[in-house]
Design an enzyme around this catalytic site. Structure first.
Site, mmCIF file in Angstrom:
data_model
loop_
_atom_site.group_PDB
_atom_site.id
_atom_site.type_symbol
_atom_site.label_atom_id
_atom_site.label_comp_id
_atom_site.label_asym_id
_atom_site.label_seq_id
_atom_site.Cartn_x
_atom_site.Cartn_y
_atom_site.Cartn_z
ATOM 1 N N ALA A 23 0.848 -1.188 0.000
ATOM 2 C CA ALA A 23 0.000 0.000 0.000
ATOM 3 C C ALA A 23 0.879 1.232 0.000
ATOM 4 C CB ALA A 23 -0.899 0.013 1.235
ATOM 5 N N MET A 24 0.247 2.392 -0.163
ATOM 6 C CA MET A 24 1.008 3.627 -0.288
ATOM 7 C C MET A 24 0.332 4.765 0.450
ATOM 8 S SD MET A 24 3.669 5.029 -1.456
ATOM 9 C CE MET A 24 3.962 6.725 -0.973
ATOM 10 N N ASN A 68 0.175 8.052 0.312
ATOM 11 C CA ASN A 68 -0.053 9.380 -0.260
ATOM 12 C C ASN A 68 -0.945 10.220 0.650
ATOM 13 O OD1 ASN A 68 0.977 8.136 -2.758
ATOM 14 N ND2 ASN A 68 -1.033 7.149 -2.730
ATOM 15 N N HIS A 96 -0.298 1.027 9.363
ATOM 16 C CA HIS A 96 0.995 1.491 8.835
ATOM 17 C C HIS A 96 0.828 2.734 7.959
ATOM 18 C CE1 HIS A 96 5.190 0.779 7.419
ATOM 19 N NE2 HIS A 96 4.730 1.369 6.318
ATOM 20 N N GLU A 97 -0.064 2.675 7.008
ATOM 21 C CA GLU A 97 -0.219 3.819 6.086
ATOM 22 C C GLU A 97 -0.762 5.030 6.831
ATOM 23 O OE1 GLU A 97 1.380 3.214 3.495
ATOM 24 O OE2 GLU A 97 1.301 1.028 3.664
ATOM 25 N N HIS A 100 1.973 6.738 8.805
ATOM 26 C CA HIS A 100 2.889 7.510 7.967
ATOM 27 C C HIS A 100 2.489 8.985 7.889
ATOM 28 C CE1 HIS A 100 5.986 5.093 6.203
ATOM 29 N NE2 HIS A 100 5.209 4.256 5.552
ATOM 30 N N GLU A 104 10.338 4.385 7.313
ATOM 31 C CA GLU A 104 9.815 3.008 7.279
ATOM 32 C C GLU A 104 10.094 2.230 8.563
ATOM 33 O OE1 GLU A 104 7.615 2.334 5.390
ATOM 34 O OE2 GLU A 104 7.874 3.680 3.696
HETATM 35 N N1 0A1 Z 1 5.791 3.517 1.341
HETATM 36 C C1 0A1 Z 1 4.997 2.330 1.170
HETATM 37 C C2 0A1 Z 1 5.603 1.266 0.378
HETATM 38 C C3 0A1 Z 1 5.719 1.477 -1.089
HETATM 39 C C4 0A1 Z 1 6.959 1.666 -1.634
HETATM 40 C C5 0A1 Z 1 7.119 1.735 -2.995
HETATM 41 C C6 0A1 Z 1 6.015 1.577 -3.778
HETATM 42 O O1 0A1 Z 1 6.168 1.564 -5.134
HETATM 43 C C7 0A1 Z 1 7.419 1.371 -5.641
HETATM 44 C C8 0A1 Z 1 4.769 1.394 -3.250
HETATM 45 C C9 0A1 Z 1 4.630 1.345 -1.893
HETATM 46 C C10 0A1 Z 1 4.814 1.716 2.522
HETATM 47 O O2 0A1 Z 1 5.771 1.619 3.285
HETATM 48 O O3 0A1 Z 1 3.732 1.293 2.828
HETATM 49 ZN ZN ZN Z 2 5.790 2.360 4.958
#
Ligand code: 0A1
Ligand code: ZN
Length: 879
Positions: free
Chosen positions: A268-269, A271, A303-304, A307, A326
């Protein structure tokens, strides 16, 4: 270096500040699946007031440039230079406005980075460097801008238009089109940008923050998934409340969106206010998702969300600092799960995962510190080291400073750095300054790779009633680093009498007496700790709660392990003792197998299992963890030269032996737990299912196995029990497995996530024949090599979770897998690189397998136009 990695590498030491501030980005999307037009306008302000001009350097990749203008003047091709992924405009005035227009082609984007198509909707993935596939921009995390995003699209095809921040305005335009404008008041780096456009439905909830602000929470999914969002929503609300209560952190906007997609490279991400999730971490219903899925969703949703503060409000200065966000956020999600479920069970699972995934990584060709010094492709550094070992290092701060001290450090960290892009050193400094201590030596954990070994020996002096523990630390050289330094290692210890009573601990050097666990801090290569008034040679309980991410060596006797299992107050130590007994027994049988000797069963293992099976007081989930034998890959790591077939045979032999020797106890416990109650989501019910299914996993080795399994499958009302039963039938090679699999397929053939499980179960079946099954399954209509979840479930599971299949002696598994890596490299380099890492441990196998794997690695390395992603992995492996 002839592999070319050095020239392509980016080095941490070469970081330079971006000379411009970019305060505002105004970006307009004219949305279409085939072609999207992106117009951007950005304000550049030179940081160094003394200069009267400076070059503007932008990043871009796969962009069709339509126009470029600076301060109102259209630039012609002689006004700028494009070199690879950078565009340089020389001598721009200190205040400059740049306007760009590009076209991009989402439907052709199979790498799933930048703007791409998933089913019928469009979405973005920008971390780490996907924004440069959307528009020309300084695509680096230390450039933070306020975004204003306007999206325009056909209303019937794309009724939902989402981006970060608040919905500012919307309207209709000609030809059935509409537009929406989003404004994000929080300046952010480009990797946190997101947009989504399509025909999605939503589930809505409200959350009132502690200060009384109303936040609307929306989860967007494709229509057929509307009834699978409840658990994700509940987890989000719990995460928001937990972060207020435990970390004093409140959400900062009035809107929070989650969008689920079946096409995603990672989990997941985060944003800003528009999280995008792999649907695996959102969608769940009892009949479609297992207990592990439910727990995974809670963890990833947390987690998301976490962030938002650790990652978004305070972000990374450069990608070498990735663990800053992270490691810290994984620590936070681990704590969240521990507070929501069982702390002890969560801790054990985290340790198991670290040992079986991160330790091999640290000992292999991709070994790197949690804060790497160089990379070729940053996407290859979203690793277990950066995430899981990073979290273990954050946990050590917590162990050393205590909850209050740690929270003081967090407060200062936010006070100093909110709204900025910072480094791991800044985090360490906040922790140190808030607590008035020096953490310089602790900081070595950021720059040193490899798993430290701590060798423990002891001595009891009857005359003085003194017990002395001698600890020696040593970190073996790794592929990336020869010389190692001493680290700060928190060492939590307890001492038990032979009958299991906890002894009060008083160090020879001090006067205070601790009842229970004593936290010692090791800093030197060798240190001794003497405890006084110890009436007998005690049983040492070492590294309680796994107080440091190290390998622990101490020569426990069988009796000592039995004492720990039965009496220690620390759940990790009890579990670890059971694992040691199982590991010793399996490795011993493996040695006998190699010598052609008959395998035998160890009485201490029987004793331990009898105790566990008779325990009606402990949490069933903990008992389940204790009976899960170390996995084959973890056992492989303990051998000089991996004996693939020997490990499998020994492990199976022991499972069968225990199952038949203790059949009555297994059946009794199984029946008790199989109480016919209908499905419940509570952690108590999950714990009971966990233990029940571990019992079943043993019982399939007995004469009642098939009937119990078939009955469980028939009566099951949830995916956990169903999968356990089908997996059992497959492992037993029961004829019933065939019908079970085909019934499952007919029921779920149009359900992407459930079909992942169907592929996985078959890819996991041990033995050299599975490669042919996997090849056949690649032709199944539900399989697609373009879909990362499918690739991971079928190809990834085969290569990484099926040692006797992948390492088939004839090399058929290797050839098959290398073909897939090559095929994937042309489609999705990130996923291809992950798959390629299945060969990383090739040097640890016998000569024949080594040669077979090496030749596949060479074959991959020789492919024309191989991506940087895969090239970095295979060339490192071949070094
Ligand atoms: N930051 C996200 C993980 C993530 C990293 C890279 C991505 O595409 C290349 C997508 C998601 C997390 O730690 O959840
Ligand atoms: Zn993360």
């Amino acid at each position: 270096m002839k592999d070319g990695l050095s020239e392509k590498s980016i080095y941490r030491k070469n970081y330079t500040v971006y000379p411009w501030d970019v305060s505002q980005l105004d970006i307009h999307f004219d949305i279409g699946s085939e072609t999207t037009t992106v117009r951007a306008e950005m304000e550049f302000q030179l940081k160094d007031g003394a200069r009267d001009s400076q070059d503007i350097v932008l990043n871009g990749s796969d962009l069709q440039l339509i126009s470029l203008s600076l301060n109102g003047r259209t630039l012609s091709a002689d006004d700028y230079v494009v070199d690879g992924e950078t565009l340089t405009i020389s001598g721009a005035p200190p205040k400059s406005v740049l306007k760009t227009e590009v076209k991009i082609h989402p439907a052709n984007n199979s790498a799933l980075e930048g703007l791409y198509l998933s089913g019928d909707f469009l979405l973005t993935q920008c971390e780490a460097q996907g924004f440069r596939k959307i528009t020309w921009f300084p695509d680096r995390p230390d450039v933070m801008a306020a975004y204003r995003v306007t999206m325009e699209a056909d209303r019937s095809e794309f009724p939902v238009l989402l981006s970060n921040g608040n919905r500012a305005e919307a309207g209709e335009s000609a030809g059935g089109r509409h537009w929406v404008r989003w404004e994000d008041p929080f300046p952010k780096p480009s990797y946190l940008f997101a947009l989504v456009a399509g025909d999605l439905e939503l589930v809505e909830e409200h959350f009132t923050t502690r200060s009384g602000r109303d936040v609307v929470l929306r989860i967007y999914v494709e229509t057929e998934n509307l009834d699978r969002c409840a658990h994700a929503m509940e987890s989000l609300v719990n995460a928001m409340r937990w972060d207020e209560e435990r970390f004093d952190l409140e959400y900062d906007l009035n809107i929070y969106h989650i969008v689920a997609t079946n096409d995603f490279n990672m989990g997941a991400m985060e944003n800003k206010s528009l999280n995008i999730f792999n649907s695996k971490y959102v969608l769940a219903r009892p009949d479609t998702a297992t207990d592990a899925d439910y727990q995974g969703i809670e963890g990833v949703i947390g987690h998301e969300y976490f962030h938002n503060w650790t990652g978004n409000r305070v972000t990374c200065r450069d990608w070498f600092q990735l663990t800053l966000k992270e490691g810290l956020t994984v620590f936070r999600d681990e704590e969240f799960s521990a507070d929501m479920q069982s702390r002890a069970v969560k801790r054990i699972r985290v340790v198991r995962d670290l040992r079986s995934r991160q330790f091999p990584e640290d000992d292999g060709p991709m070994s790197h510190p949690i804060r790497p010094d160089r990379y070729v492709e940053i996407n290859n550094f979203y690793t277990s080291t950066v995430y899981q070992k990073g979290a273990a290092i954050i946990r050590m701060y917590h162990t050393l400073l205590g909850e209050a001290g740690f929270q003081k450090g967090m407060k200062l960290y936010f006070e100093r750095h909110d709204g900025h892009a910072v480094t791991c050193d800044d985090f360490l400094a906040a922790m140190a300054d808030a607590n008035g201590i020096n953490l310089d030596r602790f900081g070595r954990w950021y720059s040193q790779s490899g798993t430290p070994q701590v060798h423990v020996s002891d001595h009891y002096d009857t005359a003085t009633q003194t017990y002395t523990l001698t600890l020696k630390q040593r970190t073996p050289a790794t592929y990336d680093q020869k010389d190692k330094q001493e680290l700060v290692i928190p060492f939590a210890v307890g001492l038990l009498t032979a009958s299991g009573e906890e002894l009060p601990l008083q160090l020879e050097t001090g006067t205070d007496i601790v009842q229970g666990t004593r936290l010692l801090v090791m800093e030197e290569a060798q240190q001794e700790y003497s405890f006084v008034n110890i009436p007998e040679h005690p049983v040492p309980s070492l590294f309680r709660d796994y107080s440091a991410p190290v390998k622990i060596f101490y020569d426990y006797s069988a009796e000592q392990l039995a004492t720990l299992i039965a009496h220690d107050s620390d759940a990790f130590v009890r579990w670890d003792a059971a694992q040691r007994i199982a590991q010793n027994a399996i490795l011993e049988q493996c040695r006998r197998h190699a010598k052609g000797l008959e395998m035998t069963l160890d009485s201490s293992l029987f004793k331990a299992f009898r105790g566990i099976l008779s325990d009606r007081l402990a949490d069933p989930a903990l008992l389940a963890e204790a009976m899960i034998m170390p996995d084959e890959d973890y056992l492989a790591e303990q051998m000089e030269i991996v004996d693939v077939d020997g490990i499998h045979a020994a492990r199976e032999f022991i499972r069968k032996g225990l199952a038949n020797g203790l059949k009555t106890l297994f059946v009794e416990r199984y029946n008790e737990l199989n109480d016919g109650q209908s499905y419940q989501k509570s952690s108590k019910a999950m714990a009971r299912r966990a233990l029940k299914n571990v019992c079943l996993f043993y019982l399939i080795e007995t004469d009642v196995g098939e009937s119990l399994t078939a009955a469980q499958l028939k009566s099951s009302d949830n995916m956990t029990d169903t999968l356990a039963a089908i997996k059992g039938l497959i492992l037993m090679e029961s004829p019933l497995a065939v019908t079970a699999l085909s019934d499952f397929e007919s029921k779920w053939k149009t359900d992407a996530l459930v079909m992942d499980k169907w592929f996985m179960m078959q890819a996991m079946k041990p033995g050299p024949g599975t490669v042919n099954k996997v090849k056949e399954l690649m032709q199944h209509p539900a399989f697609s090599i373009q879909n990362p979840n499918k690739v991971r479930s079928l190809i990834g599971v085969f290569a990484m979770l099926n040692p006797t299949g992948f390492h088939a002696a004839d090399g058929s598994g290797y050839t098959f897998h290398a073909d897939r890596v090559i095929e994937l490299d042309g489609l999705n380099p990130q996923v291809a690189a992950r798959m390629a890492s299945a060969f990383n441990r090739w040097k640890r196998y016998d000569e024949d397998r080594k040669m077979l794997m090496k030749s596949q690695l060479q074959r991959i390395a020789a492919v024309d136009n191989l991506s940087g992603d895969v090239s970095e992995i295979v060339n490192n492996a071949l070094r």
